[in-house]
Motif scaffolding. Structure first.
Motif, PDB file in Angstrom:
ATOM      1  N   MET A   1      -0.117   8.075   8.768  1.00 19.54           N
ATOM      2  CA  MET A   1      -0.928   7.795   7.597  1.00 19.54           C
ATOM      3  C   MET A   1      -0.881   6.289   7.311  1.00 19.54           C
ATOM      4  O   MET A   1       0.171   5.671   7.349  1.00 19.54           O
ATOM      5  CB  MET A   1      -0.385   8.577   6.399  1.00 19.54           C
ATOM      6  N   ILE A   2      -2.027   5.742   7.025  1.00 24.02           N
ATOM      7  CA  ILE A   2      -2.109   4.324   6.669  1.00 24.02           C
ATOM      8  C   ILE A   2      -1.892   4.215   5.161  1.00 24.02           C
ATOM      9  O   ILE A   2      -2.580   4.848   4.372  1.00 24.02           O
ATOM     10  CB  ILE A   2      -3.489   3.742   7.053  1.00 24.02           C
ATOM     11  N   SER A   3      -0.928   3.395   4.773  1.00 23.70           N
ATOM     12  CA  SER A   3      -0.578   3.245   3.366  1.00 23.70           C
ATOM     13  C   SER A   3      -1.456   2.182   2.697  1.00 23.70           C
ATOM     14  O   SER A   3      -2.296   1.545   3.339  1.00 23.70           O
ATOM     15  CB  SER A   3       0.900   2.837   3.239  1.00 23.70           C
ATOM     16  N   THR A   4      -1.204   1.969   1.413  1.00 23.04           N
ATOM     17  CA  THR A   4      -1.937   0.919   0.700  1.00 23.04           C
ATOM     18  C   THR A   4      -1.645  -0.456   1.306  1.00 23.04           C
ATOM     19  O   THR A   4      -2.513  -1.332   1.267  1.00 23.04           O
ATOM     20  CB  THR A   4      -1.609   0.899  -0.814  1.00 23.04           C
ATOM     21  N   LYS A   5      -0.464  -0.638   1.874  1.00 22.46           N
ATOM     22  CA  LYS A   5      -0.164  -1.925   2.521  1.00 22.46           C
ATOM     23  C   LYS A   5      -1.185  -2.224   3.611  1.00 22.46           C
ATOM     24  O   LYS A   5      -1.713  -3.335   3.690  1.00 22.46           O
ATOM     25  CB  LYS A   5       1.243  -1.923   3.121  1.00 22.46           C
ATOM     26  N   GLY A   6      -1.464  -1.254   4.447  1.00 21.71           N
ATOM     27  CA  GLY A   6      -2.424  -1.448   5.522  1.00 21.71           C
ATOM     28  C   GLY A   6      -3.844  -1.576   5.009  1.00 21.71           C
ATOM     29  O   GLY A   6      -4.594  -2.473   5.424  1.00 21.71           O
ATOM     30  N   ARG A   7      -4.229  -0.696   4.094  1.00 27.42           N
ATOM     31  CA  ARG A   7      -5.595  -0.722   3.564  1.00 27.42           C
ATOM     32  C   ARG A   7      -5.861  -2.008   2.788  1.00 27.42           C
ATOM     33  O   ARG A   7      -6.913  -2.635   2.946  1.00 27.42           O
ATOM     34  CB  ARG A   7      -5.843   0.511   2.692  1.00 27.42           C
ATOM     35  N   TYR A   8      -4.923  -2.422   1.955  1.00 34.94           N
ATOM     36  CA  TYR A   8      -5.122  -3.635   1.173  1.00 34.94           C
ATOM     37  C   TYR A   8      -5.065  -4.887   2.043  1.00 34.94           C
ATOM     38  O   TYR A   8      -5.775  -5.854   1.781  1.00 34.94           O
ATOM     39  CB  TYR A   8      -4.106  -3.724   0.044  1.00 34.94           C
ATOM     40  N   SER A   9      -4.241  -4.878   3.070  1.00 37.04           N
ATOM     41  CA  SER A   9      -4.206  -6.015   3.995  1.00 37.04           C
ATOM     42  C   SER A   9      -5.564  -6.174   4.667  1.00 37.04           C
ATOM     43  O   SER A   9      -6.066  -7.297   4.817  1.00 37.04           O
ATOM     44  CB  SER A   9      -3.108  -5.828   5.044  1.00 37.04           C
ATOM     45  N   LEU A  10      -6.177  -5.064   5.055  1.00 42.22           N
ATOM     46  CA  LEU A  10      -7.531  -5.123   5.621  1.00 42.22           C
ATOM     47  C   LEU A  10      -8.516  -5.691   4.609  1.00 42.22           C
ATOM     48  O   LEU A  10      -9.324  -6.560   4.944  1.00 42.22           O
ATOM     49  CB  LEU A  10      -7.996  -3.728   6.044  1.00 42.22           C
ATOM     50  N   ARG A  11      -8.443  -5.220   3.375  1.00 42.90           N
ATOM     51  CA  ARG A  11      -9.368  -5.702   2.349  1.00 42.90           C
ATOM     52  C   ARG A  11      -9.203  -7.193   2.091  1.00 42.90           C
ATOM     53  O   ARG A  11     -10.191  -7.915   1.908  1.00 42.90           O
ATOM     54  CB  ARG A  11      -9.188  -4.896   1.065  1.00 42.90           C
ATOM     55  N   ILE A  12      -7.971  -7.672   2.092  1.00 40.66           N
ATOM     56  CA  ILE A  12      -7.712  -9.100   1.894  1.00 40.66           C
ATOM     57  C   ILE A  12      -8.350  -9.912   3.026  1.00 40.66           C
ATOM     58  O   ILE A  12      -9.052 -10.891   2.790  1.00 40.66           O
ATOM     59  CB  ILE A  12      -6.194  -9.381   1.810  1.00 40.66           C
ATOM     60  N   LEU A  13      -8.108  -9.492   4.258  1.00 41.24           N
ATOM     61  CA  LEU A  13      -8.639 -10.232   5.400  1.00 41.24           C
ATOM     62  C   LEU A  13     -10.156 -10.133   5.485  1.00 41.24           C
ATOM     63  O   LEU A  13     -10.825 -11.113   5.847  1.00 41.24           O
ATOM     64  CB  LEU A  13      -7.988  -9.744   6.693  1.00 41.24           C
ATOM     65  N   ILE A  14     -10.712  -8.994   5.133  1.00 37.17           N
ATOM     66  CA  ILE A  14     -12.171  -8.851   5.098  1.00 37.17           C
ATOM     67  C   ILE A  14     -12.751  -9.807   4.057  1.00 37.17           C
ATOM     68  O   ILE A  14     -13.740 -10.495   4.310  1.00 37.17           O
ATOM     69  CB  ILE A  14     -12.581  -7.392   4.803  1.00 37.17           C
ATOM     70  N   ASP A  15     -12.125  -9.865   2.899  1.00 34.33           N
ATOM     71  CA  ASP A  15     -12.592 -10.765   1.841  1.00 34.33           C
ATOM     72  C   ASP A  15     -12.533 -12.221   2.303  1.00 34.33           C
ATOM     73  O   ASP A  15     -13.484 -12.988   2.105  1.00 34.33           O
ATOM     74  CB  ASP A  15     -11.774 -10.553   0.573  1.00 34.33           C
ATOM     75  N   LEU A  16     -11.429 -12.607   2.930  1.00 36.56           N
ATOM     76  CA  LEU A  16     -11.311 -13.980   3.436  1.00 36.56           C
ATOM     77  C   LEU A  16     -12.378 -14.261   4.498  1.00 36.56           C
ATOM     78  O   LEU A  16     -12.918 -15.364   4.554  1.00 36.56           O
ATOM     79  CB  LEU A  16      -9.909 -14.227   4.005  1.00 36.56           C
TER      80      LEU A  16
END
Length: 141
Positions: A1-16
């Motif tokens: 299972m992908i946790s919020t750490k993984g999902r939020y890290s993706l969102r941060i990098l996508i935003d950047l």
């Protein structure tokens, strides 16, 4: 299972990736756009920076930016860095010792194939794909 750490890290990098213009981007801006607490983001940044995915600058004009072009980041690299090892069972972890039962384990091929499927799937999607919305979510074997 992908946790919020993984999902939020993706969102941060996508935003950047979406907002890159050569300058450093304040993380408070990313937090606001993404609806993620700045405190939580600050807990994720060291792993992303230590893994070489982002660079930072402190002080006036400071913030964070990607170290590469978005097409040079795949989701497997990001998730593996944010989550740690994504092996579905302990015996497939990179640092695992050889299991005494591996030669007789009837389920090992199932776990190996599952691991290969997720690794291949996430390795085939880049940040560039996500920001261009040019991703086919159907995995073709």
């Amino acid at each position: 299972m992908i946790s919020t750490k993984g999902r939020y890290s993706l969102r941060i990098l996508i935003d950047l990736a979406q907002h890159r213009n050569g300058s450093y981007i304040p993380m408070k801006d990313v937090a606001k756009r993404q609806g993620i607490s700045l405190k939580y983001i600050e807990r994720l940044l060291p792993a992303l920076k230590d893994g070489g995915l982002i660079d930072s600058l402190h002080g006036k004009g400071g913030g964070y930016k990607l170290t590469r072009e978005p097409d040079a980041y795949n989701l497997w690299e990001i998730l593996n860095l944010a989550e740690g090892n994504l092996a579905p069972v302990e015996c497939l972890r990179e640092d695992a010792e050889q299991c005494a039962r591996s030669a007789q384990c009837l389920t090992l091929p199932v776990w190996q194939n599952y691991y290969k499927l997720i690794k291949d799937y996430f390795s085939g999607i880049t940040l560039a794909d996500l920001i261009s919305k040019d991703v086919s979510y159907d995995y073709i074997i």
